[in-house]
Write an enzyme that holds these catalytic residues in place. Sequence first.
Site, PDB file in Angstrom:
ATOM      1  N   SER A   1      44.168  46.128  39.230  1.00 41.79           N
ATOM      2  CA  SER A   1      44.840  44.708  39.658  1.00 41.79           C
ATOM      3  C   SER A   1      45.580  44.780  40.900  1.00 41.79           C
ATOM      4  CB  SER A   1      45.404  44.184  38.564  1.00 41.79           C
ATOM      5  OG  SER A   1      46.233  42.896  38.729  1.00 41.79           O
TER       6      SER A   1
ATOM      7  N   TYR B   1      53.342  45.645  32.831  1.00 43.06           N
ATOM      8  CA  TYR B   1      51.798  45.342  32.938  1.00 43.06           C
ATOM      9  C   TYR B   1      51.454  46.021  33.914  1.00 43.06           C
ATOM     10  CZ  TYR B   1      47.473  43.424  34.399  1.00 43.06           C
ATOM     11  OH  TYR B   1      46.323  43.197  35.085  1.00 43.06           O
TER      12      TYR B   1
ATOM     13  N   LYS C   1      48.683  49.390  34.928  1.00 39.14           N
ATOM     14  CA  LYS C   1      47.333  49.711  35.865  1.00 39.14           C
ATOM     15  C   LYS C   1      47.717  50.778  36.942  1.00 39.14           C
ATOM     16  CE  LYS C   1      45.098  46.366  34.178  1.00 39.14           C
ATOM     17  NZ  LYS C   1      43.676  46.592  33.567  1.00 39.14           N
TER      18      LYS C   1
END
Length: 338
Positions: free
Chosen positions: A96, A120, A124
């Site tokens: 991302s 989050y 990644k």
Amino acid sequence: MILEGSFPLLQRCVLATSKNGRNLVFYQVDLCNKDALEQVFTSHHFDAVVHFAGLKAVGESVAKPLHYYINNVNGTLNLLEVMSSYGSKKLVFSSSATVYGQPKSVPCTEDFPLQAMNPYGRTKLFVEEIMRDLHRADPEWRTILLRYFNPVGAHPSGRIGEDPRGIPNNLMPFVQQVAVGRRSELSVFGSDYNTKDGTGVRDYIHVQDLATGHSAALFKLFTTPNIGCTVYNLGTGKGTSVLEMVAAFEKAAQMKIPLRIMDRRPGDCSEVYAATEKAEKELGWKAQNGIEEMCRDQWNWASKNPFGYRPSHADGKGSKPVRNGGLSLRVSNATAVA
Ligand code: UDP
């Protein structure tokens, strides 16, 4: 296609992929359940894996970091271990743009410093680092990390689209729920950014373009033995503000979206968009759709499926009317407050 259980999304995917869909096999397996995952690998040989599975709500990741690390990082470790032991060493991973954090400038090139700003984003980033380490240790691995910018839109058929549970975190699912009357107004998080109109700027990319980006990445994996572990941005290279996106949606849906200007959302950066040259040059891939097509397909999906994959709550007990966005709708209390 083998369907274990009833999944409307999968059934629609089979129809959308028509004759190719007949050869699909589906297993519902939690990546945290390594034994179950291994069972799948004993049944099939995989030439390559595209790994999309993961939790993705920033706010939830701040509240439940362990849940995110266990699911996104442990799940990936299990997958990598199982792939490794079954000799399947080609992987495309959904990373991302969040790994750029607040970039020092725009557009973001793939070699920018990495600095995720929430759990989050760190899941990644950690998975990216794990894959780089894995390739250093075992050069047989070929991995492509795709850094998605802001995926929006839906399948042009209007049959497949995003259906978030509870209050949507992202802009466009929220806009679409206002449009169909499930929510009364859109909160615009911040109007004092140093951007063209004061609202946040992002690089929105049509999901159809994202899909072709994956095909291009797979092709690259098979045709480039020395690909190693390589990163590509998947974006359009264009920055669009919140107000511009809302205006484009209003045009597509022929309606006004009521807005309320709010404070900035904690952790949001002002402006992010992709440098696209590397993907264009090395993958031969370039996004084809602009925000007009994104909003057209988002509205096509929303208007045909106002409650996503669930049946309408129109006759449900305890339902209450909400703002009518041109459709006749009711929403259950559970849906409205979830
Ligand atoms: N945004 C907004 N209202 C919302 C959701 C998002 O104004 O209900 C803004 C947000 O502040 C950001 C942009 O829309 O400027 C994109 O947000 P989203 O959560 O979709 O993506 P991300 O911030 O993760 O790039």
